[in-house]
Design a protein around this motif. Structure first.
Motif, PDB file in Angstrom:
ATOM      1  N   THR A  68       0.821  -1.206   0.000  1.00 40.79           N
ATOM      2  CA  THR A  68       0.000   0.000   0.000  1.00 40.79           C
ATOM      3  C   THR A  68       0.858   1.261   0.000  1.00 40.79           C
ATOM      4  O   THR A  68       0.371   2.344  -0.301  1.00 40.79           O
ATOM      5  N   GLU A  69       2.120   1.115   0.354  1.00 37.06           N
ATOM      6  CA  GLU A  69       3.079   2.212   0.330  1.00 37.06           C
ATOM      7  C   GLU A  69       4.451   1.579   0.143  1.00 37.06           C
ATOM      8  O   GLU A  69       4.710   0.490   0.662  1.00 37.06           O
ATOM      9  N   GLY A  70       5.307   2.246  -0.610  1.00 37.44           N
ATOM     10  CA  GLY A  70       6.625   1.661  -0.811  1.00 37.44           C
ATOM     11  C   GLY A  70       7.662   2.663  -1.259  1.00 37.44           C
ATOM     12  O   GLY A  70       7.346   3.640  -1.944  1.00 37.44           O
ATOM     13  N   HIS A  71       8.891   2.416  -0.855  1.00 33.06           N
ATOM     14  CA  HIS A  71      10.037   3.221  -1.256  1.00 33.06           C
ATOM     15  C   HIS A  71      11.084   2.259  -1.795  1.00 33.06           C
ATOM     16  O   HIS A  71      11.406   1.261  -1.149  1.00 33.06           O
ATOM     17  N   VAL A  72      11.617   2.569  -2.963  1.00 26.36           N
ATOM     18  CA  VAL A  72      12.467   1.621  -3.671  1.00 26.36           C
ATOM     19  C   VAL A  72      13.611   2.340  -4.376  1.00 26.36           C
ATOM     20  O   VAL A  72      13.483   3.504  -4.738  1.00 26.36           O
ATOM     21  N   THR A  73      14.732   1.639  -4.522  1.00 26.21           N
ATOM     22  CA  THR A  73      15.808   2.073  -5.405  1.00 26.21           C
ATOM     23  C   THR A  73      16.008   0.973  -6.432  1.00 26.21           C
ATOM     24  O   THR A  73      16.027  -0.215  -6.087  1.00 26.21           O
ATOM     25  N   ILE A  74      16.123   1.370  -7.685  1.00 22.40           N
ATOM     26  CA  ILE A  74      16.327   0.437  -8.787  1.00 22.40           C
ATOM     27  C   ILE A  74      17.436   1.024  -9.651  1.00 22.40           C
ATOM     28  O   ILE A  74      17.323   2.154 -10.117  1.00 22.40           O
ATOM     29  N   GLU A  75      18.490   0.276  -9.856  1.00 23.74           N
ATOM     30  CA  GLU A  75      19.601   0.762 -10.681  1.00 23.74           C
ATOM     31  C   GLU A  75      20.185  -0.379 -11.503  1.00 23.74           C
ATOM     32  O   GLU A  75      20.114  -1.540 -11.109  1.00 23.74           O
ATOM     33  N   TYR A  76      20.763  -0.013 -12.623  1.00 21.71           N
ATOM     34  CA  TYR A  76      21.481  -0.981 -13.443  1.00 21.71           C
ATOM     35  C   TYR A  76      22.832  -1.264 -12.820  1.00 21.71           C
ATOM     36  O   TYR A  76      23.511  -0.352 -12.342  1.00 21.71           O
ATOM     37  N   SER A  77      23.218  -2.526 -12.835  1.00 19.97           N
ATOM     38  CA  SER A  77      24.549  -2.909 -12.375  1.00 19.97           C
ATOM     39  C   SER A  77      25.559  -2.506 -13.439  1.00 19.97           C
ATOM     40  O   SER A  77      25.242  -2.508 -14.627  1.00 19.97           O
ATOM     41  N   PRO A  78      26.782  -2.170 -13.023  1.00 25.22           N
ATOM     42  CA  PRO A  78      27.807  -1.855 -14.027  1.00 25.22           C
ATOM     43  C   PRO A  78      28.048  -3.060 -14.926  1.00 25.22           C
ATOM     44  O   PRO A  78      27.972  -4.207 -14.481  1.00 25.22           O
ATOM     45  N   SER A  79      28.329  -2.805 -16.193  1.00 24.81           N
ATOM     46  CA  SER A  79      28.537  -3.884 -17.142  1.00 24.81           C
ATOM     47  C   SER A  79      29.905  -3.775 -17.781  1.00 24.81           C
ATOM     48  O   SER A  79      30.365  -2.692 -18.106  1.00 24.81           O
ATOM     49  N   ASP A  80      30.541  -4.927 -17.955  1.00 20.30           N
ATOM     50  CA  ASP A  80      31.803  -4.960 -18.673  1.00 20.30           C
ATOM     51  C   ASP A  80      31.566  -4.955 -20.182  1.00 20.30           C
ATOM     52  O   ASP A  80      32.452  -4.629 -20.949  1.00 20.30           O
TER      53      ASP A  80
END
Length: 181
Positions: A68-80
């Protein structure tokens, strides 16, 4: 004798200042205050993570969550690889969920001294007086109906790596990884 010593001290200061300002010499992770309740935050990204207030990110990845409520972080991982054909992402978050969700998750509880290692910018959403239990990742993935094989869906595949729940605060804390095709 004073000139060589002065030269060494000056060069040492220049090297120290240069190393401190060098973005390639240290981790690009933002340094935020630590909280001893949480395991170490181990994810990395080429970008500065941002905290977003979103419930769709939780409820579409985990249909059984009903946040009903949320806080999130979403990021791409570094790529070789450049460009990465199937980019990997990491997700950390804190969400408020109903009693039914907590009850379903409690069947697989274990005790743990540390909460999952979420992005430190999310610590503020976890009250100090909440008591948590650890939920094994495979049990959380099953109960929450995580779609672990949907690499080409809108949200990609997803796999919970660490999970904790609080019955007294109706909160969950989650970390996980995804691949998006």
């Amino acid at each position: 004798m004073k000139t060589p010593l002065r030269l060494i001290v000056t060069l040492g200061a220049v090297v120290a200042l240069t190393a401190a300002c060098n973005p390639f010499g240290a981790s690009s992770r933002e340094r935020l205050p630590e909280d001893p309740r949480f395991a170490e935050f181990t994810f990395d990204s080429d970008n500065k993570p941002t905290v977003q207030e979103r419930t769709d990110s939780f409820n579409e990845r985990w249909p059984g969550l009903q946040a009903t409520e949320g806080h999130v972080t979403i990021e791409y991982s570094p790529s070789d690889l450049f460009p990465n054909p199937d980019p990997e992402l990491w997700v950390t978050g804190v969400a408020t969920v109903p009693d039914e969700t907590i009850t379903a998750l409690m069947e697989g509880t274990t005790s743990s001294t540390l909460l999952p290692g979420i992005y430190p910018g999310l610590y503020q959403y976890v009250p100090q007086d909440c008591h948590f239990v650890t939920i094994p990742a495979d049990h959380a993935n099953s109960v929450l109906q995580t779609n672990q094989d949907a690499i080409y869906s809108e949200w990609g595949s997803f796999d919970i790596t660490d999970f904790a729940a609080s019955t007294d605060c109706n909160l969950i804390i989650v970390t996980g990884e995804a691949i998006r095709g």
